[in-house]
Enzyme design. Structure first.
Site, PDB file in Angstrom:
ATOM      1  N   GLN A 131      -3.655 -20.873  19.342  1.00  0.00           N
ATOM      2  CA  GLN A 131      -4.462 -19.934  18.541  1.00  0.00           C
ATOM      3  C   GLN A 131      -4.544 -18.571  19.225  1.00  0.00           C
ATOM      4  O   GLN A 131      -4.942 -17.583  18.606  1.00  0.00           O
ATOM      5  CB  GLN A 131      -5.876 -20.489  18.354  1.00  0.00           C
ATOM      6  N   CYS A 132      -4.220 -18.534  20.528  1.00  0.00           N
ATOM      7  CA  CYS A 132      -4.238 -17.251  21.241  1.00  0.00           C
ATOM      8  C   CYS A 132      -3.019 -16.437  20.812  1.00  0.00           C
ATOM      9  O   CYS A 132      -1.931 -16.981  20.653  1.00  0.00           O
ATOM     10  CB  CYS A 132      -4.151 -17.454  22.749  1.00  0.00           C
ATOM     11  N   THR A 170       0.813  -1.222   0.000  1.00  0.00           N
ATOM     12  CA  THR A 170       0.000   0.000   0.000  1.00  0.00           C
ATOM     13  C   THR A 170       0.843   1.267   0.000  1.00  0.00           C
ATOM     14  O   THR A 170       0.493   2.258  -0.637  1.00  0.00           O
ATOM     15  CB  THR A 170      -0.917   0.027   1.244  1.00  0.00           C
ATOM     16  N   ASP A 213       0.184  -6.838   4.903  1.00  0.00           N
ATOM     17  CA  ASP A 213      -0.565  -8.093   5.060  1.00  0.00           C
ATOM     18  C   ASP A 213       0.312  -9.289   5.424  1.00  0.00           C
ATOM     19  O   ASP A 213      -0.030 -10.076   6.301  1.00  0.00           O
ATOM     20  CB  ASP A 213      -1.347  -8.409   3.767  1.00  0.00           C
ATOM     21  N   ASP A 222       1.782  -6.658  -4.383  1.00  0.00           N
ATOM     22  CA  ASP A 222       0.969  -6.640  -3.174  1.00  0.00           C
ATOM     23  C   ASP A 222       1.553  -7.778  -2.323  1.00  0.00           C
ATOM     24  O   ASP A 222       1.909  -8.833  -2.856  1.00  0.00           O
ATOM     25  CB  ASP A 222      -0.482  -6.950  -3.559  1.00  0.00           C
ATOM     26  N   SER A 223       1.650  -7.587  -1.019  1.00  0.00           N
ATOM     27  CA  SER A 223       2.381  -8.585  -0.233  1.00  0.00           C
ATOM     28  C   SER A 223       1.669  -9.929  -0.164  1.00  0.00           C
ATOM     29  O   SER A 223       2.247 -10.913   0.306  1.00  0.00           O
ATOM     30  CB  SER A 223       2.700  -8.058   1.166  1.00  0.00           C
ATOM     31  N   SER A 224       0.428  -9.997  -0.634  1.00  0.00           N
ATOM     32  CA  SER A 224      -0.244 -11.303  -0.716  1.00  0.00           C
ATOM     33  C   SER A 224       0.469 -12.207  -1.722  1.00  0.00           C
ATOM     34  O   SER A 224       0.276 -13.423  -1.715  1.00  0.00           O
ATOM     35  CB  SER A 224      -1.695 -11.133  -1.147  1.00  0.00           C
TER      36      SER A 224
END
Ligand code: ASP
Length: 343
Positions: free
Chosen positions: A278-279, A15, A92, A59-61
């Site tokens: 997952q935390c 971006t 991202d 784009d970093s994707s």
């Protein structure tokens, strides 16, 4: 007279350097040659700045291990000629790339500061200008002629954090990143306050660039109701060498026999399974609850308080080093670049 500081700015896309496509209205990367028009303040630095742009800008994707290698090679080739590096990257996947680079650049004794922005530089209210200018300041900071931050970091909004401790947690706020399990390395406000005792110390050894990132790895996120078919299909992927198992809380999982048997079988087939919570904050403690005791006993590796991004990229790095199974297990629990706390 003080020696001039030389910094290499590597622009990968994201971006920060985007403009609106007049036809589609969506954001796409722009040519970085216009950077001095966008940020005239850059001319006021006393440092010597050079630019390297990815081709194509992405784009970093679109990031992947081949592009991590490209980035590591650019830093490796220019390592002696520059005092520090600023990497402009989409937010991202920044935490993945920056974590990967932290492992790929062994004996790093110079700053590699990743930054980006939530709003493009061309937008009046952009956060990119401040992020970019401060990242340059941070990359140039020295004490006794030695770089103050000899590690891979992420700078965003007002915090400098260790790359492999950082996650993107907000898709809108200027403050997009957090480091839940490790203190920030510098707080940036009116002053830049370095938390020096939390920053890695230089070892003055020769930089070694590792380029074998083995991506025969996957992430399996548990959820209540996960089916045998999903687990079986994932663990049965041909050629799979490692799994980041995203568990509940402090490393807990369902205790149904079919599930535990599938994990045991995978380990028997030589697949490494790394338990990551997952935390966002806190650590895996296998054996704390009954629901993680079997995992520990069957040989699942505790990922401690590593982020998923750090665990994934560390796994790719260690797989690429072709270690014995025993060595892989030991090193997974050791801090190579400050990515895991030793309890
Ligand atoms: N999609 C963008 C990217 O990661 C978002 C950003 O730059 O913040 O490249």
């Amino acid at each position: 007279m003080e020696d001039q500081i030389n910094l290499l700015i590597i622009y990968t896309g994201g971006t920060i350097g985007m403009i609106k496509d007049t036809k589609t209205g969506s954001l796409r990367p722009f040519n970085f040659e216009g950077i001095y028009e966008q940020i005239p303040e850059l001319k006021r630095f006393h440092y010597h700045l050079e630019f390297h742009c990815f081709d194509p800008l992405i784009d970093s994707s679109e990031m992947n291990p081949a592009r991590w290698v490209e980035l590591a090679e650019i830093i490796g080739k220019n390592y002696e000629a520059f005092d520090g590096f600023v990497v402009l990257h989409g937010s991202d996947t920044m935490a993945y790339t920056a974590s990967a680079l932290s492992f790929m650049l062994e004996n790093l004794n110079k700053p590699v500061i990743f930054t980006g922005s939530q709003l493009p530089l061309g937008v009046l209210r952009t956060d990119g200008r401040e992020n970019f200018i401060t990242a340059i300041e941070l990359a140039a900071a020295t004490e006794d002629n030695t770089p103050l931050i000899p590690e891979v970091c992420i700078y965003f909004e007002n915090s400098l954090t260790r790359a492999n401790r950082t996650i993107k947690y907000n898709a809108e706020n200027f403050n997009a990143f957090v480091s839940p399990n490790y203190p920030v390395l510098a707080d940036v406000g009116v002053y830049i306050k370095y938390n020096k005792h939390h920053i890695l110390k230089p070892n003055f050894k020769k930089l070694k660039v590792h380029k074998n990132m083995d991506n025969r790895v996957t992430i399996l996120k548990l959820f209540p109701g996960i089916s045998k078919e999903v687990v079986e299909a994932t663990l049965g992927i041909s050629g799979l060498r490692a799994v980041i198992l995203e568990t509940f809380g402090s490393g807990n999982a369902l205790t149904e026999e079919w599930f535990l048997n599938l994990l045991e079988k995978a380990i028997g087939n030589g697949i490494h399974i790394i338990n990551i919570s997952q935390c966002a904050a806190g650590a895996v403690e296998q054996g704390k609850y009954d629901t993680s005791l079997r995992l520990k006993k069957m040989g699942i590796i505790s990922g401690g308080d590593m982020t998923t991004e750090a665990a994934l990229t560390k796994t790719m790095y260690l797989l690429g080093e072709n270690l014995s199974s025993g060595k892989f297990r030991v090193i997974m629990n050791l801090p190579l670049r400050g990515e895991i706390s030793v309890l």
